[in-house]
Write a protein that holds these residues in place. Structure first.
Motif, PDB file in Angstrom:
ATOM      1  N   LEU A  34      39.927  44.993  46.610  1.00  0.00           N
ATOM      2  CA  LEU A  34      40.637  44.708  44.881  1.00  0.00           C
ATOM      3  C   LEU A  34      40.187  43.664  45.083  1.00  0.00           C
ATOM      4  N   LEU A  35      40.606  42.127  45.665  1.00  0.00           N
ATOM      5  CA  LEU A  35      40.625  40.566  45.412  1.00  0.00           C
ATOM      6  C   LEU A  35      38.677  40.013  45.541  1.00  0.00           C
ATOM      7  N   LYS A  36      38.632  41.399  46.514  1.00  0.00           N
ATOM      8  CA  LYS A  36      37.005  41.132  46.862  1.00  0.00           C
ATOM      9  C   LYS A  36      35.877  40.725  45.870  1.00  0.00           C
ATOM     10  N   ARG A  37      35.887  42.307  45.147  1.00  0.00           N
ATOM     11  CA  ARG A  37      35.619  42.957  43.668  1.00  0.00           C
ATOM     12  C   ARG A  37      35.957  42.090  42.747  1.00  0.00           C
ATOM     13  N   LEU A  38      37.092  42.114  42.418  1.00  0.00           N
ATOM     14  CA  LEU A  38      37.509  40.693  41.500  1.00  0.00           C
ATOM     15  C   LEU A  38      36.451  39.486  41.388  1.00  0.00           C
ATOM     16  N   GLU A  39      36.784  39.203  42.703  1.00  0.00           N
ATOM     17  CA  GLU A  39      35.643  38.332  42.849  1.00  0.00           C
ATOM     18  C   GLU A  39      34.436  37.962  43.076  1.00  0.00           C
ATOM     19  N   ALA A  40      34.004  39.539  42.947  1.00  0.00           N
ATOM     20  CA  ALA A  40      32.429  39.975  43.126  1.00  0.00           C
ATOM     21  C   ALA A  40      31.974  39.229  41.322  1.00  0.00           C
ATOM     22  N   ALA A  41      33.178  39.761  41.033  1.00  0.00           N
ATOM     23  CA  ALA A  41      33.166  40.145  39.285  1.00  0.00           C
ATOM     24  C   ALA A  41      33.136  38.826  38.481  1.00  0.00           C
ATOM     25  N   GLY A  42      33.656  37.368  39.072  1.00  0.00           N
ATOM     26  CA  GLY A  42      33.811  36.043  39.066  1.00  0.00           C
ATOM     27  C   GLY A  42      34.995  36.170  37.718  1.00  0.00           C
ATOM     28  N   LEU A  43      36.016  36.620  38.541  1.00  0.00           N
ATOM     29  CA  LEU A  43      37.039  37.435  37.656  1.00  0.00           C
ATOM     30  C   LEU A  43      38.078  35.701  38.707  1.00  0.00           C
ATOM     31  N   VAL A  44      38.306  35.721  39.992  1.00  0.00           N
ATOM     32  CA  VAL A  44      39.126  35.327  40.334  1.00  0.00           C
ATOM     33  C   VAL A  44      38.241  34.659  41.559  1.00  0.00           C
ATOM     34  N   VAL A  45      38.863  33.871  41.710  1.00  0.00           N
ATOM     35  CA  VAL A  45      38.749  32.868  43.401  1.00  0.00           C
ATOM     36  C   VAL A  45      39.751  32.939  44.666  1.00  0.00           C
ATOM     37  N   ARG A  46      39.531  32.824  45.440  1.00  0.00           N
ATOM     38  CA  ARG A  46      40.297  32.728  46.409  1.00  0.00           C
ATOM     39  C   ARG A  46      40.263  31.370  47.467  1.00  0.00           C
ATOM     40  N   GLU A  47      40.902  30.646  47.745  1.00  0.00           N
ATOM     41  CA  GLU A  47      40.928  29.413  48.477  1.00  0.00           C
ATOM     42  C   GLU A  47      42.312  29.043  49.182  1.00  0.00           C
ATOM     43  N   ARG A  48      41.736  28.631  50.807  1.00  0.00           N
ATOM     44  CA  ARG A  48      42.960  28.483  51.938  1.00  0.00           C
ATOM     45  C   ARG A  48      43.383  27.141  51.334  1.00  0.00           C
ATOM     46  N   SER A  49      44.833  27.217  51.668  1.00  0.00           N
ATOM     47  CA  SER A  49      45.665  25.621  51.205  1.00  0.00           C
ATOM     48  C   SER A  49      45.163  25.449  52.360  1.00  0.00           C
ATOM     49  N   ARG A  50      45.398  24.147  52.309  1.00  0.00           N
ATOM     50  CA  ARG A  50      45.147  23.363  53.095  1.00  0.00           C
ATOM     51  C   ARG A  50      46.184  22.534  53.802  1.00  0.00           C
ATOM     52  N   GLN A  51      47.254  22.863  53.154  1.00  0.00           N
ATOM     53  CA  GLN A  51      48.608  22.488  54.119  1.00  0.00           C
ATOM     54  C   GLN A  51      48.673  23.920  55.556  1.00  0.00           C
ATOM     55  N   ASP A  52      48.138  25.134  54.387  1.00  0.00           N
ATOM     56  CA  ASP A  52      48.380  26.155  55.628  1.00  0.00           C
ATOM     57  C   ASP A  52      47.122  26.969  55.915  1.00  0.00           C
ATOM     58  N   GLU A  53      46.185  26.962  56.701  1.00  0.00           N
ATOM     59  CA  GLU A  53      44.920  27.440  56.446  1.00  0.00           C
ATOM     60  C   GLU A  53      45.318  29.078  56.206  1.00  0.00           C
ATOM     61  N   ARG A  54      46.581  30.081  57.499  1.00  0.00           N
ATOM     62  CA  ARG A  54      47.269  30.999  56.406  1.00  0.00           C
ATOM     63  C   ARG A  54      47.002  31.795  55.095  1.00  0.00           C
ATOM     64  N   GLU A  55      47.571  30.696  54.745  1.00  0.00           N
ATOM     65  CA  GLU A  55      48.369  31.278  53.039  1.00  0.00           C
ATOM     66  C   GLU A  55      46.252  30.939  52.287  1.00  0.00           C
ATOM     67  N   VAL A  56      46.422  31.982  51.532  1.00  0.00           N
ATOM     68  CA  VAL A  56      44.932  32.234  50.469  1.00  0.00           C
ATOM     69  C   VAL A  56      45.904  32.428  49.093  1.00  0.00           C
ATOM     70  N   ALA A  57      45.433  31.549  48.097  1.00  0.00           N
ATOM     71  CA  ALA A  57      45.725  31.606  46.981  1.00  0.00           C
ATOM     72  C   ALA A  57      44.472  32.542  46.200  1.00  0.00           C
ATOM     73  N   VAL A  58      44.860  32.695  45.469  1.00  0.00           N
ATOM     74  CA  VAL A  58      44.232  33.847  43.988  1.00  0.00           C
ATOM     75  C   VAL A  58      44.409  33.086  42.776  1.00  0.00           C
ATOM     76  N   LEU A  59      43.536  32.755  42.452  1.00  0.00           N
ATOM     77  CA  LEU A  59      43.488  31.673  40.953  1.00  0.00           C
ATOM     78  C   LEU A  59      42.116  32.564  39.822  1.00  0.00           C
ATOM     79  N   LEU A  60      42.778  32.736  39.104  1.00  0.00           N
ATOM     80  CA  LEU A  60      41.934  33.378  38.236  1.00  0.00           C
ATOM     81  C   LEU A  60      40.668  31.548  37.486  1.00  0.00           C
ATOM     82  N   THR A  61      39.535  32.729  36.886  1.00  0.00           N
ATOM     83  CA  THR A  61      38.248  31.322  36.939  1.00  0.00           C
ATOM     84  C   THR A  61      38.256  31.538  35.049  1.00  0.00           C
ATOM     85  N   THR A  62      37.708  30.744  34.729  1.00  0.00           N
ATOM     86  CA  THR A  62      37.659  30.989  32.861  1.00  0.00           C
ATOM     87  C   THR A  62      37.738  32.502  32.932  1.00  0.00           C
ATOM     88  N   LEU A  63      36.308  32.862  33.304  1.00  0.00           N
ATOM     89  CA  LEU A  63      36.279  34.504  32.953  1.00  0.00           C
ATOM     90  C   LEU A  63      37.501  35.366  32.770  1.00  0.00           C
TER      91      LEU A  63
END
Length: 185
Positions: free
Chosen positions: A111-140
């Motif tokens: 689901l997140l992959k498709r939302l990311e491909a649509a430009g609605l979200v981005v996933r970013e690895r945490s700098r403190q813990d690489e196991r964690e991936v944050a999900v952020l909204l894009t402007t779109l």
């Protein structure tokens, strides 16, 4: 007539249901089949209501380019961002989002992959813990919130429950879910 025997009125009603649906409905108390029919299964009513609601969302979400599960992800992200103070905002992790939506990573990741491909979200690895991936909204993704703002009110209108009925139903469903999850552990 003996106890447990259908009255002529009930029998006629059952016959009409059977004739109209093509399926028997033996749900009278005392009936040997009463616990073994769709009419007696709570899970069927929950399932059928869920499918009906999902179908009701489809024409509202298609113009937005979202499926119902994608809408739930976006709704959760919009809420998280809206409720946080800007200086204290921490984007949710994939794990936290999965918990909030009761989705496992095998369902949520695509689901997140498709939302990311649509430009609605981005996933970013945490700098403190690489196991964690944050999900952020894009402007779109943020802009889509305004376009989707009519959806909850339209669904509320279609469901046609009073506020009290809605709250009671939600409380009952949440309690049922907790009970089932506790028993299944």
């Amino acid at each position: 007539m003996t106890a447990g025997e259908p009255t002529p009125q009930n029998s006629a009603s059952q016959h009409a249901q059977t004739k109209n649906s093509g399926v028997g409905t033996a749900t009278e108390p005392g009936s040997a089949l009463s616990e073994n029919t769709l009419d007696a299964l709570l899970c069927f009513d929950v399932y059928a209501a869920s499918r009906a609601l999902t179908r009701a969302y489809r024409p509202l979400l298609e113009p937005l380019g979202l499926t119902y599960p994608q809408f739930l992800v976006m709704q959760s992200l919009w809420e998280t961002e809206a409720l946080a103070l800007p200086e204290q905002f921490t984007p949710p992790t994939v794990g936290a989002l999965g918990e909030r939506l009761a989705l496992d990573s095998g369902t949520l990741s695509p689901l997140l992959k498709r939302l990311e491909a649509a430009g609605l979200v981005v996933r970013e690895r945490s700098r403190q813990d690489e196991r964690e991936v944050a999900v952020l909204l894009t402007t779109l993704g943020r802009e889509l919130r305004a376009q989707a703002s009519h959806v909850p009110a339209e669904i509320t209108r279609l469901v046609a429950l009073t506020e009290r009925e809605r709250l009671t139903l939600q409380a009952t469903l949440r309690r049922m879910r907790r009970n089932v999850e506790q028993t299944g552990e």
